[in-house]
Design a protein around this motif. Structure first.
Motif, PDB file in Angstrom:
ATOM      1  N   PHE A 164       2.570   7.637  -8.808  1.00  0.00           N
ATOM      2  CA  PHE A 164       1.762   6.484  -9.203  1.00  0.00           C
ATOM      3  C   PHE A 164       1.542   6.397 -10.718  1.00  0.00           C
ATOM      4  O   PHE A 164       0.788   5.558 -11.185  1.00  0.00           O
ATOM      5  CB  PHE A 164       0.412   6.503  -8.467  1.00  0.00           C
ATOM      6  CG  PHE A 164       0.583   6.375  -6.990  1.00  0.00           C
ATOM      7  CD1 PHE A 164       0.916   5.164  -6.410  1.00  0.00           C
ATOM      8  CD2 PHE A 164       0.469   7.485  -6.163  1.00  0.00           C
ATOM      9  CE1 PHE A 164       1.108   5.048  -5.043  1.00  0.00           C
ATOM     10  CE2 PHE A 164       0.654   7.379  -4.793  1.00  0.00           C
ATOM     11  CZ  PHE A 164       0.976   6.154  -4.231  1.00  0.00           C
ATOM     12  N   HIS A 165       2.200   7.271 -11.482  1.00  0.00           N
ATOM     13  CA  HIS A 165       2.095   7.148 -12.941  1.00  0.00           C
ATOM     14  C   HIS A 165       3.358   7.545 -13.686  1.00  0.00           C
ATOM     15  O   HIS A 165       3.509   7.195 -14.848  1.00  0.00           O
ATOM     16  CB  HIS A 165       0.883   7.908 -13.488  1.00  0.00           C
ATOM     17  CG  HIS A 165       0.813   9.358 -13.128  1.00  0.00           C
ATOM     18  ND1 HIS A 165       1.560  10.326 -13.751  1.00  0.00           N
ATOM     19  CD2 HIS A 165       0.065   9.997 -12.191  1.00  0.00           C
ATOM     20  CE1 HIS A 165       1.268  11.503 -13.219  1.00  0.00           C
ATOM     21  NE2 HIS A 165       0.373  11.343 -12.272  1.00  0.00           N
ATOM     22  N   ASP A 166       4.269   8.241 -13.064  1.00  0.00           N
ATOM     23  CA  ASP A 166       5.514   8.608 -13.727  1.00  0.00           C
ATOM     24  C   ASP A 166       6.422   7.369 -13.752  1.00  0.00           C
ATOM     25  O   ASP A 166       6.681   6.768 -12.707  1.00  0.00           O
ATOM     26  CB  ASP A 166       6.196   9.743 -12.961  1.00  0.00           C
ATOM     27  CG  ASP A 166       7.443  10.260 -13.650  1.00  0.00           C
ATOM     28  OD1 ASP A 166       8.215   9.445 -14.204  1.00  0.00           O
ATOM     29  OD2 ASP A 166       7.658  11.481 -13.613  1.00  0.00           O
ATOM     30  N   PRO A 167       6.900   6.962 -14.937  1.00  0.00           N
ATOM     31  CA  PRO A 167       7.726   5.750 -15.040  1.00  0.00           C
ATOM     32  C   PRO A 167       8.955   5.740 -14.137  1.00  0.00           C
ATOM     33  O   PRO A 167       9.452   4.673 -13.796  1.00  0.00           O
ATOM     34  CB  PRO A 167       8.136   5.723 -16.515  1.00  0.00           C
ATOM     35  CG  PRO A 167       7.076   6.489 -17.219  1.00  0.00           C
ATOM     36  CD  PRO A 167       6.635   7.551 -16.248  1.00  0.00           C
ATOM     37  N   ALA A 168       9.433   6.897 -13.733  1.00  0.00           N
ATOM     38  CA  ALA A 168      10.598   6.940 -12.847  1.00  0.00           C
ATOM     39  C   ALA A 168      10.320   6.244 -11.515  1.00  0.00           C
ATOM     40  O   ALA A 168      11.246   5.786 -10.846  1.00  0.00           O
ATOM     41  CB  ALA A 168      11.016   8.389 -12.600  1.00  0.00           C
ATOM     42  N   TYR A 169       9.047   6.152 -11.143  1.00  0.00           N
ATOM     43  CA  TYR A 169       8.668   5.538  -9.867  1.00  0.00           C
ATOM     44  C   TYR A 169       8.249   4.072 -10.005  1.00  0.00           C
ATOM     45  O   TYR A 169       7.804   3.474  -9.031  1.00  0.00           O
ATOM     46  CB  TYR A 169       7.520   6.323  -9.230  1.00  0.00           C
ATOM     47  CG  TYR A 169       7.884   7.729  -8.833  1.00  0.00           C
ATOM     48  CD1 TYR A 169       8.470   8.001  -7.601  1.00  0.00           C
ATOM     49  CD2 TYR A 169       7.652   8.798  -9.697  1.00  0.00           C
ATOM     50  CE1 TYR A 169       8.813   9.297  -7.240  1.00  0.00           C
ATOM     51  CE2 TYR A 169       7.986  10.101  -9.337  1.00  0.00           C
ATOM     52  CZ  TYR A 169       8.565  10.339  -8.122  1.00  0.00           C
ATOM     53  OH  TYR A 169       8.909  11.610  -7.761  1.00  0.00           O
ATOM     54  N   ALA A 170       8.361   3.502 -11.189  1.00  0.00           N
ATOM     55  CA  ALA A 170       7.877   2.139 -11.440  1.00  0.00           C
ATOM     56  C   ALA A 170       8.344   1.100 -10.416  1.00  0.00           C
ATOM     57  O   ALA A 170       7.544   0.257 -10.010  1.00  0.00           O
ATOM     58  CB  ALA A 170       8.242   1.703 -12.852  1.00  0.00           C
ATOM     59  N   PRO A 171       9.591   1.124  -9.952  1.00  0.00           N
ATOM     60  CA  PRO A 171       9.992   0.112  -8.963  1.00  0.00           C
ATOM     61  C   PRO A 171       9.148   0.157  -7.683  1.00  0.00           C
ATOM     62  O   PRO A 171       8.926  -0.874  -7.035  1.00  0.00           O
ATOM     63  CB  PRO A 171      11.452   0.449  -8.668  1.00  0.00           C
ATOM     64  CG  PRO A 171      11.927   1.164  -9.897  1.00  0.00           C
ATOM     65  CD  PRO A 171      10.728   1.942 -10.380  1.00  0.00           C
ATOM     66  N   GLU A 172       8.644   1.327  -7.325  1.00  0.00           N
ATOM     67  CA  GLU A 172       7.841   1.452  -6.103  1.00  0.00           C
ATOM     68  C   GLU A 172       6.436   0.884  -6.256  1.00  0.00           C
ATOM     69  O   GLU A 172       5.771   0.606  -5.265  1.00  0.00           O
ATOM     70  CB  GLU A 172       7.758   2.929  -5.694  1.00  0.00           C
ATOM     71  CG  GLU A 172       9.106   3.517  -5.321  1.00  0.00           C
ATOM     72  CD  GLU A 172       9.038   4.999  -5.002  1.00  0.00           C
ATOM     73  OE1 GLU A 172       7.968   5.491  -4.612  1.00  0.00           O
ATOM     74  OE2 GLU A 172      10.071   5.670  -5.160  1.00  0.00           O
ATOM     75  N   TRP A 173       5.965   0.700  -7.485  1.00  0.00           N
ATOM     76  CA  TRP A 173       4.601   0.223  -7.715  1.00  0.00           C
ATOM     77  C   TRP A 173       4.409  -1.216  -7.288  1.00  0.00           C
ATOM     78  O   TRP A 173       3.275  -1.666  -7.132  1.00  0.00           O
ATOM     79  CB  TRP A 173       4.214   0.392  -9.181  1.00  0.00           C
ATOM     80  CG  TRP A 173       4.312   1.804  -9.679  1.00  0.00           C
ATOM     81  CD1 TRP A 173       4.350   2.948  -8.925  1.00  0.00           C
ATOM     82  CD2 TRP A 173       4.407   2.223 -11.029  1.00  0.00           C
ATOM     83  NE1 TRP A 173       4.463   4.055  -9.739  1.00  0.00           N
ATOM     84  CE2 TRP A 173       4.494   3.641 -11.043  1.00  0.00           C
ATOM     85  CE3 TRP A 173       4.416   1.547 -12.245  1.00  0.00           C
ATOM     86  CZ2 TRP A 173       4.590   4.383 -12.209  1.00  0.00           C
ATOM     87  CZ3 TRP A 173       4.514   2.289 -13.419  1.00  0.00           C
ATOM     88  CH2 TRP A 173       4.594   3.680 -13.393  1.00  0.00           C
ATOM     89  N   LYS A 174       5.518  -1.951  -7.105  1.00  0.00           N
ATOM     90  CA  LYS A 174       5.445  -3.360  -6.701  1.00  0.00           C
ATOM     91  C   LYS A 174       5.511  -3.543  -5.188  1.00  0.00           C
ATOM     92  O   LYS A 174       5.335  -4.640  -4.700  1.00  0.00           O
ATOM     93  CB  LYS A 174       6.607  -4.149  -7.317  1.00  0.00           C
ATOM     94  CG  LYS A 174       6.660  -4.134  -8.807  1.00  0.00           C
ATOM     95  CD  LYS A 174       7.781  -5.018  -9.298  1.00  0.00           C
ATOM     96  CE  LYS A 174       9.048  -4.213  -9.449  1.00  0.00           C
ATOM     97  NZ  LYS A 174      10.071  -4.848 -10.234  1.00  0.00           N
ATOM     98  N   THR A 175       5.797  -2.478  -4.466  1.00  0.00           N
ATOM     99  CA  THR A 175       5.972  -2.619  -3.022  1.00  0.00           C
ATOM    100  C   THR A 175       4.648  -2.969  -2.354  1.00  0.00           C
ATOM    101  O   THR A 175       3.572  -2.594  -2.836  1.00  0.00           O
ATOM    102  CB  THR A 175       6.541  -1.324  -2.407  1.00  0.00           C
ATOM    103  OG1 THR A 175       5.625  -0.259  -2.632  1.00  0.00           O
ATOM    104  CG2 THR A 175       7.903  -0.989  -3.010  1.00  0.00           C
ATOM    105  N   PRO A 176       4.702  -3.679  -1.225  1.00  0.00           N
ATOM    106  CA  PRO A 176       3.478  -4.123  -0.559  1.00  0.00           C
ATOM    107  C   PRO A 176       2.515  -2.993  -0.165  1.00  0.00           C
ATOM    108  O   PRO A 176       1.308  -3.171  -0.199  1.00  0.00           O
ATOM    109  CB  PRO A 176       3.987  -4.855   0.691  1.00  0.00           C
ATOM    110  CG  PRO A 176       5.383  -5.248   0.363  1.00  0.00           C
ATOM    111  CD  PRO A 176       5.908  -4.190  -0.571  1.00  0.00           C
ATOM    112  N   GLY A 177       3.022  -1.830   0.157  1.00  0.00           N
ATOM    113  CA  GLY A 177       2.152  -0.756   0.604  1.00  0.00           C
ATOM    114  C   GLY A 177       1.675   0.182  -0.497  1.00  0.00           C
ATOM    115  O   GLY A 177       0.980   1.167  -0.215  1.00  0.00           O
ATOM    116  N   ALA A 178       1.995  -0.111  -1.756  1.00  0.00           N
ATOM    117  CA  ALA A 178       1.679   0.821  -2.852  1.00  0.00           C
ATOM    118  C   ALA A 178       0.181   1.080  -2.977  1.00  0.00           C
ATOM    119  O   ALA A 178      -0.236   2.228  -3.137  1.00  0.00           O
ATOM    120  CB  ALA A 178       2.242   0.308  -4.170  1.00  0.00           C
TER     121      ALA A 178
END
Length: 195
Positions: A164-178
């Motif tokens: 929830f803070h490492d830029p490598a995971y940024a695409p997942e932050w937009k998902t509906p369940g984030a």
């Protein structure tokens, strides 16, 4: 920017950010920054001795914006440690998500720069985990948290929330369940910390 405005490190960093936004990290040069400021590249080098030093300074400035937003929460001794921990984690996630969503090109640029600037990133992570350590230690002192080693516990919390803070995971932050995933993880971590 007015040509008569004094050339300061801050002015150079603002211009560098704009040049990076326009050209990306691979094509942005000190000459481009100087041109945007209406000065010679030698003038820029008087403030930043190398292109690498300029890139590190602009990366540090970008990372410090997040640290500054969190430091007030970490230092707020008037609030209970659990709400401070929850707010700190939520603010970190929101800040990173906002950076990624509001200006994806610049976020991608800074992700590249952060990969090059190991020292600036290491200092940023040390600052963030130091803030978390203060929150955990305050919780232990107040009898709200159980942690034999607040520093190790803070590091574990930081690593556990990396998605929830490492830029490598940024695409997942937009998902509906984030948001639900984030809330569930924070609840789990807080329950594990409670004395």
């Amino acid at each position: 920017m007015a040509a008569t405005e004094p050339l300061t490190a801050e002015r150079i960093l603002r211009a560098t950010e704009e040049v990076l936004r326009r050209h990306g990290p691979a094509k942005a040069t000190v000459v481009d920054v100087a041109r945007a400021l209406g000065v010679s590249h030698g003038s820029v080098y008087r403030h930043f001795r190398t292109k690498a030093a300029l890139r590190e300074a602009v990366t540090k400035r970008w990372l410090d914006r997040t640290s500054e937003a969190l430091s007030g929460i970490a230092a707020d001794a008037d609030r209970d440690p659990e709400s401070r921990l929850r707010d700190w984690l939520a603010t970190l996630f929101a800040a990173k998500r906002r950076k990624a969503g509001d200006d994806p090109e610049l976020f991608a640029t800074y992700s590249v720069l952060a990969g090059e600037q190991g020292e600036a990133v290491a200092e940023h992570i040390a600052d963030l985990t130091g803030q978390l350590t203060r929150i955990v230690a305050a919780g232990v002192d107040a009898g709200a948290f159980r942690a034999a080693d607040p520093e190790a516990t803070a590091w574990a919390v930081f690593r556990a929330t990396a998605c929830f803070h490492d830029p490598a995971y940024a695409p997942e932050w937009k998902t509906p369940g984030a948001d639900a995933d984030f809330a569930a993880l924070v609840d789990l971590l807080v329950q594990g910390l409670r004395a």
